[in-house]
Design a protein around this motif. Sequence first.
Motif, PDB file in Angstrom:
ATOM      1  N   ASN A  98      -4.914   2.218   0.950  1.00  0.00           N
ATOM      2  CA  ASN A  98      -4.088   1.348   1.780  1.00  0.00           C
ATOM      3  C   ASN A  98      -3.587   2.019   3.047  1.00  0.00           C
ATOM      4  OD1 ASN A  98      -4.035   0.424  -1.061  1.00  0.00           O
ATOM      5  ND2 ASN A  98      -2.845  -1.245  -0.221  1.00  0.00           N
ATOM      6  N   ALA A  99      -3.603   3.356   3.106  1.00  0.00           N
ATOM      7  CA  ALA A  99      -3.035   4.026   4.272  1.00  0.00           C
ATOM      8  C   ALA A  99      -3.717   5.363   4.508  1.00  0.00           C
ATOM      9  CB  ALA A  99      -1.526   4.230   4.092  1.00  0.00           C
ATOM     10  N   ASP A 140      -6.991  -1.045   6.657  1.00  0.00           N
ATOM     11  CA  ASP A 140      -6.987  -1.479   8.047  1.00  0.00           C
ATOM     12  C   ASP A 140      -8.397  -1.497   8.632  1.00  0.00           C
ATOM     13  OD1 ASP A 140      -7.460   1.217   8.420  1.00  0.00           O
ATOM     14  OD2 ASP A 140      -5.570   1.636   9.441  1.00  0.00           O
ATOM     15  N   GLN A 141      -9.410  -1.286   7.761  1.00  0.00           N
ATOM     16  CA  GLN A 141     -10.807  -1.429   8.169  1.00  0.00           C
ATOM     17  C   GLN A 141     -11.514  -2.520   7.365  1.00  0.00           C
ATOM     18  OE1 GLN A 141     -12.887   2.346   8.122  1.00  0.00           O
ATOM     19  NE2 GLN A 141     -11.207   3.422   9.126  1.00  0.00           N
ATOM     20  N   HIS A 562      -1.133   4.426  10.231  1.00  0.00           N
ATOM     21  CA  HIS A 562      -2.308   3.647  10.566  1.00  0.00           C
ATOM     22  C   HIS A 562      -3.295   4.536  11.312  1.00  0.00           C
ATOM     23  CE1 HIS A 562       0.468   0.454   9.579  1.00  0.00           C
ATOM     24  NE2 HIS A 562       1.297   0.991  10.434  1.00  0.00           N
ATOM     25  N   SER A 566      -6.543   1.244  14.120  1.00  0.00           N
ATOM     26  CA  SER A 566      -5.991   0.170  13.303  1.00  0.00           C
ATOM     27  C   SER A 566      -5.437  -0.966  14.157  1.00  0.00           C
ATOM     28  CB  SER A 566      -4.871   0.712  12.408  1.00  0.00           C
ATOM     29  OG  SER A 566      -4.207  -0.351  11.752  1.00  0.00           O
ATOM     30  N   ARG A 568      -3.074  -2.636  13.410  1.00  0.00           N
ATOM     31  CA  ARG A 568      -1.622  -2.615  13.243  1.00  0.00           C
ATOM     32  C   ARG A 568      -0.910  -1.747  14.286  1.00  0.00           C
ATOM     33  NH1 ARG A 568       0.168  -3.089   6.877  1.00  0.00           N
ATOM     34  NH2 ARG A 568       0.148  -5.358   6.899  1.00  0.00           N
ATOM     35  N   ARG A 569      -1.654  -1.151  15.180  1.00  0.00           N
ATOM     36  CA  ARG A 569      -1.022  -0.452  16.290  1.00  0.00           C
ATOM     37  C   ARG A 569      -0.662  -1.425  17.428  1.00  0.00           C
ATOM     38  NH1 ARG A 569      -1.501   5.217  16.712  1.00  0.00           N
ATOM     39  NH2 ARG A 569      -2.543   6.152  14.931  1.00  0.00           N
ATOM     40  N   GLY A 585      -4.177  -5.871   4.868  1.00  0.00           N
ATOM     41  CA  GLY A 585      -4.048  -4.536   5.432  1.00  0.00           C
ATOM     42  C   GLY A 585      -4.026  -4.488   6.941  1.00  0.00           C
ATOM     43  N   ILE A 586      -4.350  -5.589   7.624  1.00  0.00           N
ATOM     44  CA  ILE A 586      -4.317  -5.581   9.089  1.00  0.00           C
ATOM     45  C   ILE A 586      -3.510  -6.746   9.651  1.00  0.00           C
ATOM     46  CG2 ILE A 586      -6.450  -4.278   9.353  1.00  0.00           C
ATOM     47  CD1 ILE A 586      -7.898  -6.864   9.979  1.00  0.00           C
ATOM     48  N   THR A 587      -2.707  -7.388   8.832  1.00  0.00           N
ATOM     49  CA  THR A 587      -1.828  -8.436   9.331  1.00  0.00           C
ATOM     50  C   THR A 587      -0.707  -7.807  10.162  1.00  0.00           C
ATOM     51  OG1 THR A 587      -0.642  -8.330   7.230  1.00  0.00           O
ATOM     52  CG2 THR A 587      -2.284 -10.080   7.489  1.00  0.00           C
TER      53      THR A 587
END
Length: 741
Positions: A98-99, A140-141, A562, A566, A568-569, A585-587
């Motif tokens: 997850n991270a 995040d991928q 991230h 990612s 999420r940045r 994971g990328i919301t």
Amino acid sequence: MENAGRVGITYADSDPWWPEPPRPREGSPDVVLIVLDDVGFGTLGCYGSEIRTPTMDALARAGLQYTNFHVTPLCSPTRASLMTGRNHHAVGMSLLSNADSGFPSKRGTISPNAATVAEVLKDTGYSTACYGKWHLAPLDQTGSAGPFDQWPLGRGFERYYGFLEGISDHFHPELVQDNQRVDPPKTPEEGYHLTEDLIDHAIDFVSDQKSNAPDKPYFLYLALGAAHTPHQAPREYLERVRGRYDIGWDEIRAARHREQLRTGVVPEGTDLAPRNESVVAWDELSEDDRRAMARMQEAFAAMVEHTDDQLARLVAHLERLGVRENTLIILMSDNGASQEGGRDGTTNTIAYENGDAVTTADNLAGLDDIGGPRNHSNYPWGWAQAANTPLKRYKQNTHAGGVRAPLVVSWPAGIAVRGVRSQFHHVIDVTPTVLDIVGTAMPELRAGRPQLPVHGTSMRYTFDDPATPSRRHTQYFEMYGHRAIWHAGWKAVAYHERGRSYDDDAWELYHLDTDFSECHDVAAEHPEVLANLVGRWWSEAERYDVFPLDDRNFAERAARYHSATSPRRRRSYRYYPGMTRVPGGITPLVYDRSFTIDAAVRMERDDKGVLLAHGDVCGGHVLFVKAGELRYEYNHQGTRYHVKGAIPDDAAPRRLSMHFTKTGVRRGRATLLCDGSEIGTGEIASTARYLIGWQGLTVGGDSLSPVSWDYEGGFPFTGILEHVDLALAADGPHEVHEVID
């Protein structure tokens, strides 16, 4: 391979030549690797349980049943070790995928320097397929734009169908087929359940293989989501177990222990571990507590029994095709039973991840929905320890309850001496065993990359000699700062309290050769043995890249860390209709901060439907139009906040918006706007800390597990949705470095 042909001017003066494809050793078996999820040592019938698992029991009777098999205390690390034959820290998977915490052992991915068993078998000439849970790609991928190199098809599998995340609603899964996100083929109302769907795909794969390439062996990795929370099963299975667990965990645990002693699953004289801390005697619980907690265990048992029946379909198919004899079936669990239901159990699993309790009153309110699609249940600590009978502690811990797991190996053509095996082995030994049987080895160089040495040892030597000594001598463990090491029959283990100095952790010592269940701490009697083992742990930890130790929970890490690419940045997002679901994971990180949602629309007065939805029944938020109103609902772990605003009768809206303004810690005000004019406002008194919900984000509908009960059937938007913008303010606690505006 050198071309042995000759190319002339015409075919008449040329010699044709065909390259020989790679072929495994003659007689190599088909391989079916089945991984159960969060199924503790004492859960299956063949390991002493009253849960009915005749299919898995039959595999054990016809093959080998290991009682000294160990895994890591958590799912992604076990799967990384299983796939590679190496220790999980060394390949980059210290915790979950997850991270990426920024350290070599904590990338949340398997290093390309650690080839997977699927990659090696494909290179050897096997067909490869994976069905079920992956949880080995950085979350995040996992979006539909990739990158795809850590998805199953990027790590040696030729076919894939399942879910990439660590958890799935079994009635409403977020599915991926190969590299494409897809919707489930049916609804729960039409009888859909994920386990049945996965077995259907596995059966079809075998049929394709035996029809089109009958002489080519295959590797089938069947990673079931059962019995990870949420515990869900068809209604008839829930009814079948109704009332079975009213007697409570103390009696169930004692009965399982007696059966384990009777059948030799545990050695004679093995003690039943005392109740773990904070596990209350069943008879001391209130009637309400017992009622809710028994129902949660029923859901778990129903899920396991349903899973066994589905595996029966696969085994029967192998027999019907006449290929069962030379099929190697390996069945195991990824870790011990889960403590993630908390002391009282829960009907909302997202609450646990956010560090919040769910009360008995909350659980009773959802009692009749337990096991179905309308809530996500996980049983309390008392039932988790019963699942681990006769051991102490749970998943996440390095005591036996977290790391000693069931393992069954069945291969009629290759195992002559059936029965129980007690040699110490670990999940890193599974890949070496498969490669040993196939007659190939892990390469030193693959795809131009030097490969890490294999850390495990083949278990094949145990197949024909039950009494042969173990060829494993040392194995370390670490998770969330919990540490342990096994060496030559002794085990040292340290339980770590989150946030406490590691220097304050007390090391315990057990002689497992005489104390199977780790009941008798002999550290005071053998200080020299303990000192030697602790020293070995530090040495092994250095050797396998365990450091730095990190005891923060995965949800906190996932919110804060991230990778460089990612999504999420970012602070601003534009979503277009037609996109597939954005995985969790990328919301956007809407947690504890101000944010805005702006939907560009063209609509008439009677149009309705979801503009943006994020989450599921456990928690989430949704902006939608219904009955002439713009509505926003924030579902905080089952507590639902509703804000409404009437769309003016004479309006032809082009922009419908919700602006959330943070007014305190994890609270705020939601304002609804139509073309920039305020039409409604309301207070949101509690919002998510780390996770809003398990499922991802969609625009134009809410097709899977619904965020809101105020609509049905996905509630697609009937107007024209041009795009939805979501923008984050900089007032939240989970700011990431190098933000991309």
